[in-house]
Every structure is written in structure tokens, then in C-alpha cells.
Design an enzyme around this catalytic site. Structure first.
Site, PDB file in Angstrom:
ATOM      1  CG  HIS A 133      -9.042  -1.845   6.263  1.00 36.32           C
ATOM      2  ND1 HIS A 133      -8.982  -0.824   7.184  1.00 36.32           N
ATOM      3  CD2 HIS A 133      -7.777  -2.282   6.102  1.00 36.32           C
ATOM      4  CE1 HIS A 133      -7.726  -0.676   7.569  1.00 36.32           C
ATOM      5  NE2 HIS A 133      -6.977  -1.543   6.927  1.00 36.32           N
ATOM      6  CG  ASN A 153       0.088   6.620   6.573  1.00 37.29           C
ATOM      7  OD1 ASN A 153       1.138   6.991   6.052  1.00 37.29           O
ATOM      8  ND2 ASN A 153       0.035   6.186   7.811  1.00 37.29           N
ATOM      9  CD  GLN A 181      -4.187   5.849   3.608  1.00 41.72           C
ATOM     10  OE1 GLN A 181      -5.231   6.424   3.302  1.00 41.72           O
ATOM     11  NE2 GLN A 181      -4.053   5.181   4.746  1.00 41.72           N
ATOM     12  N   GLY A 232      -2.473  -4.777   3.748  1.00 41.71           N
ATOM     13  CA  GLY A 232      -1.380  -3.943   3.264  1.00 41.71           C
ATOM     14  C   GLY A 232      -0.057  -4.232   3.951  1.00 41.71           C
ATOM     15  CB  SER A 233       0.903  -4.767   7.486  1.00 36.42           C
ATOM     16  OG  SER A 233       0.522  -3.504   7.976  1.00 36.42           O
ATOM     17  CB  THR A 259      -7.700 -22.138   3.329  1.00 36.28           C
ATOM     18  OG1 THR A 259      -7.257 -23.476   3.543  1.00 36.28           O
ATOM     19  CG2 THR A 259      -9.001 -22.143   2.558  1.00 36.28           C
ATOM     20  CB  SER A 276      -5.026  -2.385   2.682  1.00 33.16           C
ATOM     21  OG  SER A 276      -5.847  -2.716   3.763  1.00 33.16           O
ATOM     22  CB  CYS A 324      -0.896  12.005  23.905  1.00 30.82           C
ATOM     23  SG  CYS A 324       0.003  12.801  25.225  1.00 30.82           S
TER      24      CYS A 324
END
Lengths: 396, 126
Positions: free
Chosen positions: A202, A152, A180, A71-72, A238, A200, A325
Site C-alpha cells: 500500500h 518513513n 518506504q 511490512g510490519s 491461504t 509493503s 498530540c
């Protein structure tokens, strides 16, 4: 109990997707650019995958699909290409939104440095943009609009068809980051008036490192990777044949199960939202209805997200948070800030993204576990003390 | 590889000295909710010895673990010794913290100093 509730981050590969990969590693391992039989067999499989992938998103033209590393890469290529087409016409203005994925936002930063002007539309508290505001932002020199199909973090689904129509009418190229959405909700590039779309594998039970970019005929792509004639000179290297075959099988399976899966998943999601809403001083982030079937995102006042995640992990639940965090920076999620959550509250966020095989028992377990952990952490939070003693006012 | 050391996880899961001292002799609060970390330390002091210490923390796993460890390191110690506690000592006692979490140990050091300062200020006012 072990519950993986971070399917917006990545998904478990399906058996179908794994099985679809193996022949292209074991027997049909030839390079699709080679002229001998196993090379040409791989080529044939690749082109078949392209046809099937195109059809699954409503495109009748296989040449509209470019396979990428995910996707990126697709987002980067889409934005760069749209901008390049604008530059040729002297149009240097791009419109996007404040809560895009960083693959889009960081690409826009780069384009700004290259001389483009970028307008980021506000996202309202419901996690949606207003098409009227997009329409008002389009200028004669606007070359590209990029709005994500579904967010997302908070899962909100944008009015893509309407946005696409506005762009089509104004003659502006429209890209959507549908990472998404594809495989989870119906996506149709023709009906939705989409010029470019990123996806994407995955995220829909396919392999990592595989994705695709759809570009309508007439939208000329700029190559990010030079070095070969693969993908019609738009993406050298490839082709990842096992990954592409696997992604195609995963997408076919997800699309064929979509209407059934989304019904059961939506019911589980709504039960989860209902259960977590009972936690005092909490709020659901994003519209309760216009959201992905498996997405739940809450803010809990008086606690911090990372400690919440660690304790949920101890209880067997994998989830994610928009707290600073967990991001490695001092700022909490830009998505939560964009919908108007202030820092203090955004640090206490939790995203649960359910998989299609989630069960009602798991949902009840999650509700119980989150309620316990939030109460425990509030028990020794100085912020919570100040809120309950009246020293500070509740925000939620 | 886990995100944190066993020591950090132990102090995070079973924080020592959690809570409030109702009639504390010194209270220190550092950090802010905007940045995502607040630590509050309560001290009971007798004859310049820290006889009891409790903490409350709003923050991530390493912030909670750092507070817990820091309270253990100063409990029963003279004030002069507690004033010497450094964030490095807290981080080392936890078998290290990830680089972007070092500020949590800094907060623990600051919270203790702030509580001792509060105690000294109160004494002066007496």
C-alpha cells in the site's frame, strides 16, 4: 482544492492494481493448495507473481520471496529469524538504529526480553547513520544488523549498499526495512548486499494487507504463523492471491515509471522545500538531497503540529505530524528526537509526502496554506510571544 | 467519525476571547512546551467579577478549544464561581473530548485558577 499529501502513510490504489485484483476474486478464486483447475490456476498466478516480484528487486530466485500481510509482519519475521539464527550460533547481539519503524523497534524490545543485547546506532542531524559507526559497533557475537532503507518520517535514504557490504564482509546478516523505498527508488538486493528486505504494497499504490519479505537463499526463516505448508512452510494461511496479484502489478507499474516519476517529483519536492523554508524560524528535517523524491518534513517553532494538521485539513490538505498530540503519547516523534530536535520544536513538525501525480499548482497552494496557518497559530501562541519578545531564545 | 465533536471543532476554528489583555489584573500560565501544551489566561477583574478574559494557547485542537470554552464559561462571572469551574464541566460543554485529550481540559481549569491566584496574590501585596 483537495490534496492528499500523506503518501508515506498510505497511497491511493492505482487503476492497474485494482484491475489486477478482480480476476482473482471473480473467476480464478480457487485455493492455490487445491488440486483442481481453478486451484492450480491460482497457484500458477501466485508463482508468476513471485518470479516477477523477485525480479523487480533484483533477485533471480523466486523462492527468496515470502508473501506476508504487509511490512510490519515482514519486519517481525525478519528480526525474529535473524535472531534465531544467531542464537543457534551463540551470537546474541543485534544492531539497529534509533529511528527505525516501531515494527522493528518493538520487535527488538521483545528480543531484548528474550536475552538478546541490542545496540541502537545514533542518527546524525542530517537523518543519516554513519557506516563507520556501524562497522565499529559490530562485535564477534553480532548476529544481525537492521537498518531502514529510507525513513518513513523524514525520508532520508541510508547508504544501504555500503552498510550491506560491511555486513557481508563481517559475515553478519543484514536486514533492511525498505517499506518506504521499494517502488520509489531503485532497490537491488544483489548489488545492495541485502540478506533480508521488507516491503509493503500500500506504499506503492497496491492494496493494504499485502507485503513481502525477501530472504536470500541460505537465510533460514522462522515462521510466525503455524498451520499449513504455504510459502514453503514459512508462512501458514491461504495466500491472499488477489492482493498479491495486485501488489505485483502495482510494483511493476511503479518501477517502470520510477525514473520519470522521481524526476518530476524531486523537482516538486525541492520547490516545496524552497517555499516552506521562507517561513521564518523553520527547518527542514533530514538531508535535502539524500531523501525520498516526495518527502518534505519541516519543524516550525512556536506552534503545535496537530492544530496545524486540522487547519490544513480545513483547507483540503491531508498531511501528518510527529507531534505528541497526534501520536497518543506525551512524546513527539522518536525520529525527530533521534536527529536532535528537542521536544519544543519536534511538536511543531509537518510531514508532506507527495504522490506521483502532484502538480506545481498544488505545491504552490500547499506553500500558501502552510504559511498562512503557521502565521495564524503563531498569532496566539504564548511560546511565539515569548520568542519574539526576547523572553526566550529561538532554537530555529 | 471525526476526531472531535462539532463543538470542539467550532471552538478550535473560531476561538473566542483570543488575545492579550495589556493591563490584566491576573495572568496565569500552565503547561510546558516539552509536553506540547501551554495555556496563558489574562483576566480583567472589577469588584470580584471577571469583566474580561483573553487567552493564548500553544497546543493541539482540543487545547485551543478547551481554552476558548473555558473563557466563555467564566466571562462575566464572580471569581468565586470561576474558581469552581472543573475540567469535567469544560469537557462536557464541548460535548466531550477523546480520552487522551482530557488533560487539555485540565490545563484550562488550571490556567484559570492560576490567573485567579495571581490576582489574589497581587491584591494581597497591595
Amino acid at each position: 482544492m483537495k490534496i492528499y499529501a500523506d503518501n508515506a502513510a498510505t497511497t491511493k490504489m492505482s487503476r492497474t492494481a485494482i484491475d489486477a485484483m478482480i480476476p482473482y476474486m471473480e473467476s480464478v478464486y480457487g485455493n492455490p493448495s487445491s488440486l483442481y483447475e481453478i486451484g492450480q490456476d491460482a497457484r500458477e498466478a501466485l508463482e508468476d507473481a513471485r518470479r516477477r516480484t523477485a525480479a523487480l528487486i533484483g533477485s533471480s530466485d523466486p523462492s527468496t520471496i515470502i508473501f506476508t500481510s504487509g511490512g510490519s509482519e515482514a519486519d517481525n519475521q525478519a528480526l525474529l529469524s535473524g535472531a534465531e539464527l544467531g542464537r543457534l550460533k551463540g551470537k546474541m547481539h543485534i544492531i539497529s538504529t534509533k529511528f527505525e519503524h516501531h515494527a522493528v523497534l518493538h520487535s527488538l524490545k521483545r528480543l531484548e526480553k528474550a536475552g538478546f543485547e541490542v545496540t541502537l546506532l545514533d542518527v546524525h542531524e542530517d537523518g543519516l547513520i554513519r557506516p563507520s559507526e556501524l562497522e565499529a559497533a559490530i562485535r564477534p557475537d553480532t548476529c544481525l544488523v537492521s537498518v531502514m532503507y529510507a525513513n518513513n518520517e523524514i525520508g532520508t535514504i541510508q547508504p544501504i549498499r555500503e552498510i550491506g557490504k560491511i555486513c557481508r564482509d563481517k559475515g553478519v546478516i543484514f536486514h533492511t526495512d525498505a517499506v518506504q523505498a521499494v517502488g520509489h527508488i531503485p532497490v537491488d538486493v544483489e548489488k545492495d548486499n541485502i540478506d533480508m528486505l521488507s516491503a509493503s504494497a500500500h506504499k506503492f499504490h497496491g492494496p493494504k494487507g499485502t507485503g513481502f519479505l525477501y530472504a536470500r537463499k541460505g537465510v533460514r526463516l522462522t515462521s510466525l504463523i503455524e498451520g499449513g505448508a504455504q510459502e514453503r512452510m514459512k508462512r501458514a494461511g491461504t495466500e491472499n492471491v488477489p492482493g498479491i496479484m495486485s501488489m505485483t502489478a502495482a510494483l511493476e507499474e511503479s518501477c517502470s515509471r520510477m525514473s520519470e516519476d522521481s524526476k518530476t517529483l524531486t523537482a516538486l519536492r525541492d520547490r516545496l522545500i524552497e517555499g516552506l523554508s521562507r517561513i521564518p524560524h523553520s527547518v527542514l528535517n533530514g538531508d535535502p538531497v539524500k531523501r525520498l523524491p516526495g518527502n518534505v518534513n519541516f519543524c516550525f517553532e512556536g506552534i503545535e503540529g496537530e492544530s496545524l494538521l486540522l487547519l490544513l485539513d480545513d483547507k483540503g490538505i491531508s498531511a501528518s505530524s510527529g507531534s505528541a498530540c497526534t501520536s497518543g503519547s506525551l512524546d513527539p516523534s522518536h525520529v525527530l528526537l533521534a536527529i536532535g530536535r528537542i521536544h519544543d520544536v519536534a511538536h511543531g513538525s509537518l510531514r508532506l509526502s507527495l504522490s506521483e501525480d502532484a502538480t506545481p499548482e498544488e505545491v504552490e497552494y500547499i506553500i500558501q496554506a502552510v504559511s498562512e496557518v503557521v502565521a495564524y497559530l503563531r498569532g496566539f501562541s504564548p511560546v511565539w510571544r515569548d520568542l519574539t519578545s526576547g523572553k526566550k531564545e529561538f532554537i530555529l | 467519525m471525526a476526531l472531535y465533536s462539532e463543538k470542539v471543532m467550532d471552538h478550535f476554528r473560531n476561538p473566542r476571547n483570543v488575545g492579550v489583555i495589556e493591563n490584566a489584573d491576573g495572568i496565569g500560565e500552565v503547561g510546558n512546551a516539552k509536553c506540547g501544551d501551554i495555556m496563558k489566561m489574562y483576566l480583567k477583574i472589577d469588584n470580584d467579577i471577571i469583566t474580561d478574559v483573553k487567552f493564548e494557547t500553544f497546543g493541539c485542537g482540543s487545547a485551543i478549544a478547551s481554552s476558548s470554552m473555558a473563557t466563555e464559561m467564566i466571562k462575566g462571572k464572580p471569581l468565586s464561581e470561576a474558581m469552581q469551574l472543573t475540567n469535567q464541566a469544560v469537557a462536557e460543554a464541548l460535548d466531550g473530548l477523546p480520552a487522551h485529550k482530557i488533560h487539555c481540559s485540565v490545563l484550562a481549569e488550571e490556567a484559570i485558577k492560576s490567573a485567579i491566584d495571581d490576582y489574589n496574590a497581587r491584591k494581597k501585596a497591595e
